[in-house]
Motif scaffolding. Structure first.
Motif, PDB file in Angstrom:
ATOM      1  N   THR A 163     -72.963   6.197  63.061  1.00  0.00           N
ATOM      2  CA  THR A 163     -73.857   7.248  62.596  1.00  0.00           C
ATOM      3  C   THR A 163     -74.125   8.267  63.692  1.00  0.00           C
ATOM      4  O   THR A 163     -74.058   9.480  63.469  1.00  0.00           O
ATOM      5  CB  THR A 163     -75.192   6.638  62.124  1.00  0.00           C
ATOM      6  N   PHE A 164     -74.396   7.794  64.902  1.00  0.00           N
ATOM      7  CA  PHE A 164     -74.666   8.676  66.039  1.00  0.00           C
ATOM      8  C   PHE A 164     -73.464   9.572  66.325  1.00  0.00           C
ATOM      9  O   PHE A 164     -73.594  10.785  66.476  1.00  0.00           O
ATOM     10  CB  PHE A 164     -75.008   7.812  67.262  1.00  0.00           C
ATOM     11  N   GLY A 165     -72.285   8.980  66.368  1.00  0.00           N
ATOM     12  CA  GLY A 165     -71.072   9.737  66.679  1.00  0.00           C
ATOM     13  C   GLY A 165     -70.721  10.757  65.622  1.00  0.00           C
ATOM     14  O   GLY A 165     -70.380  11.908  65.938  1.00  0.00           O
ATOM     15  N   MET A 166     -70.786  10.372  64.362  1.00  0.00           N
ATOM     16  CA  MET A 166     -70.420  11.305  63.296  1.00  0.00           C
ATOM     17  C   MET A 166     -71.437  12.436  63.175  1.00  0.00           C
ATOM     18  O   MET A 166     -71.060  13.586  62.942  1.00  0.00           O
ATOM     19  CB  MET A 166     -70.275  10.566  61.966  1.00  0.00           C
ATOM     20  N   THR A 167     -72.711  12.122  63.340  1.00  0.00           N
ATOM     21  CA  THR A 167     -73.731  13.167  63.290  1.00  0.00           C
ATOM     22  C   THR A 167     -73.507  14.180  64.404  1.00  0.00           C
ATOM     23  O   THR A 167     -73.558  15.398  64.181  1.00  0.00           O
ATOM     24  CB  THR A 167     -75.139  12.564  63.406  1.00  0.00           C
ATOM     25  N   LEU A 168     -73.224  13.701  65.596  1.00  0.00           N
ATOM     26  CA  LEU A 168     -72.982  14.600  66.719  1.00  0.00           C
ATOM     27  C   LEU A 168     -71.680  15.376  66.549  1.00  0.00           C
ATOM     28  O   LEU A 168     -71.636  16.577  66.846  1.00  0.00           O
ATOM     29  CB  LEU A 168     -72.959  13.819  68.025  1.00  0.00           C
ATOM     30  N   ALA A 169     -70.626  14.726  66.084  1.00  0.00           N
ATOM     31  CA  ALA A 169     -69.345  15.413  65.928  1.00  0.00           C
ATOM     32  C   ALA A 169     -69.452  16.567  64.927  1.00  0.00           C
ATOM     33  O   ALA A 169     -69.020  17.689  65.210  1.00  0.00           O
ATOM     34  CB  ALA A 169     -68.265  14.428  65.490  1.00  0.00           C
ATOM     35  N   PHE A 170     -70.043  16.307  63.773  1.00  0.00           N
ATOM     36  CA  PHE A 170     -70.201  17.373  62.781  1.00  0.00           C
ATOM     37  C   PHE A 170     -71.189  18.434  63.261  1.00  0.00           C
ATOM     38  O   PHE A 170     -70.989  19.626  63.054  1.00  0.00           O
ATOM     39  CB  PHE A 170     -70.653  16.810  61.432  1.00  0.00           C
ATOM     40  N   GLY A 171     -72.254  17.992  63.902  1.00  0.00           N
ATOM     41  CA  GLY A 171     -73.264  18.926  64.380  1.00  0.00           C
ATOM     42  C   GLY A 171     -72.750  19.871  65.451  1.00  0.00           C
ATOM     43  O   GLY A 171     -73.074  21.056  65.453  1.00  0.00           O
ATOM     44  N   VAL A 172     -71.922  19.373  66.348  1.00  0.00           N
ATOM     45  CA  VAL A 172     -71.364  20.208  67.406  1.00  0.00           C
ATOM     46  C   VAL A 172     -70.442  21.272  66.814  1.00  0.00           C
ATOM     47  O   VAL A 172     -70.461  22.430  67.227  1.00  0.00           O
ATOM     48  CB  VAL A 172     -70.630  19.330  68.443  1.00  0.00           C
ATOM     49  N   VAL A 173     -69.669  20.891  65.820  1.00  0.00           N
ATOM     50  CA  VAL A 173     -68.775  21.862  65.169  1.00  0.00           C
ATOM     51  C   VAL A 173     -69.600  22.927  64.446  1.00  0.00           C
ATOM     52  O   VAL A 173     -69.298  24.127  64.534  1.00  0.00           O
ATOM     53  CB  VAL A 173     -67.797  21.147  64.215  1.00  0.00           C
ATOM     54  N   TYR A 174     -70.645  22.521  63.742  1.00  0.00           N
ATOM     55  CA  TYR A 174     -71.504  23.494  63.069  1.00  0.00           C
ATOM     56  C   TYR A 174     -72.225  24.387  64.081  1.00  0.00           C
ATOM     57  O   TYR A 174     -72.453  25.570  63.810  1.00  0.00           O
ATOM     58  CB  TYR A 174     -72.512  22.810  62.150  1.00  0.00           C
ATOM     59  N   ALA A 175     -72.587  23.840  65.229  1.00  0.00           N
ATOM     60  CA  ALA A 175     -73.222  24.652  66.273  1.00  0.00           C
ATOM     61  C   ALA A 175     -72.279  25.754  66.742  1.00  0.00           C
ATOM     62  O   ALA A 175     -72.697  26.892  66.964  1.00  0.00           O
ATOM     63  CB  ALA A 175     -73.645  23.770  67.444  1.00  0.00           C
ATOM     64  N   LEU A 176     -71.008  25.434  66.869  1.00  0.00           N
ATOM     65  CA  LEU A 176     -70.025  26.445  67.263  1.00  0.00           C
ATOM     66  C   LEU A 176     -69.880  27.510  66.185  1.00  0.00           C
ATOM     67  O   LEU A 176     -69.755  28.697  66.488  1.00  0.00           O
ATOM     68  CB  LEU A 176     -68.670  25.798  67.543  1.00  0.00           C
ATOM     69  N   LEU A 177     -69.914  27.100  64.935  1.00  0.00           N
ATOM     70  CA  LEU A 177     -69.745  28.061  63.846  1.00  0.00           C
ATOM     71  C   LEU A 177     -70.935  29.014  63.728  1.00  0.00           C
ATOM     72  O   LEU A 177     -70.757  30.187  63.370  1.00  0.00           O
ATOM     73  CB  LEU A 177     -69.544  27.318  62.525  1.00  0.00           C
ATOM     74  N   PHE A 178     -72.137  28.531  64.026  1.00  0.00           N
ATOM     75  CA  PHE A 178     -73.319  29.361  63.869  1.00  0.00           C
ATOM     76  C   PHE A 178     -73.725  30.102  65.140  1.00  0.00           C
ATOM     77  O   PHE A 178     -74.540  31.016  65.081  1.00  0.00           O
ATOM     78  CB  PHE A 178     -74.496  28.531  63.366  1.00  0.00           C
ATOM     79  N   ALA A 179     -73.184  29.741  66.286  1.00  0.00           N
ATOM     80  CA  ALA A 179     -73.559  30.398  67.551  1.00  0.00           C
ATOM     81  C   ALA A 179     -73.240  31.893  67.561  1.00  0.00           C
ATOM     82  O   ALA A 179     -74.041  32.670  68.088  1.00  0.00           O
ATOM     83  CB  ALA A 179     -72.896  29.700  68.725  1.00  0.00           C
ATOM     84  N   PRO A 180     -72.135  32.365  66.996  1.00  0.00           N
ATOM     85  CA  PRO A 180     -71.867  33.819  67.039  1.00  0.00           C
ATOM     86  C   PRO A 180     -72.851  34.657  66.240  1.00  0.00           C
ATOM     87  O   PRO A 180     -72.875  35.877  66.381  1.00  0.00           O
ATOM     88  CB  PRO A 180     -70.460  33.941  66.448  1.00  0.00           C
ATOM     89  N   LEU A 181     -73.667  34.057  65.408  1.00  0.00           N
ATOM     90  CA  LEU A 181     -74.620  34.827  64.616  1.00  0.00           C
ATOM     91  C   LEU A 181     -75.681  35.507  65.472  1.00  0.00           C
ATOM     92  O   LEU A 181     -76.295  36.480  65.036  1.00  0.00           O
ATOM     93  CB  LEU A 181     -75.290  33.928  63.582  1.00  0.00           C
TER      94      LEU A 181
END
Length: 86
Positions: free
Chosen positions: A64-82
């Motif tokens: 759970t910890f790993g998957m939450t972080l893996a998906f969250g990090v990718v979403y963080a990259l997608l939303f950072a340029p906003l």
């Protein structure tokens, strides 16, 4: 779909993701160069791979910890340029 239970470590992972998202956004906003975007992309890739490896663990908490972080990090990259200045 992923059957990830919500537990205390899920919330800890979300706090880490929030910190990374703020960090990525600050770097994007302050530096704004293409080299900075590439550095953030490589950082995200290495973090997603590392945390994604925890997603294959047989221990449910680590999964759970790993998957939450893996998906969250990718979403963080997608939303950072906003937050990038126009």
């Amino acid at each position: 779909a992923l059957d990830l239970p919500v537990n205390f470590f899920s919330f800890l992972a979300l706090v880490i993701v929030l910190g990374l998202c703020v960090d990525y956004a600050v770097f994007m906003r302050e530096a704004g160069a293409e080299s900075t975007a590439a550095a953030i992309a490589f950082s995200t890739a290495s973090a997603a791979i590392s945390f994604g490896a925890l997603g294959w663990s047989s221990v449910p908490v680590l999964r759970t910890f790993g998957m939450t972080l893996a998906f969250g990090v990718v979403y963080a990259l997608l939303f950072a340029p906003l937050v990038r200045p126009k």
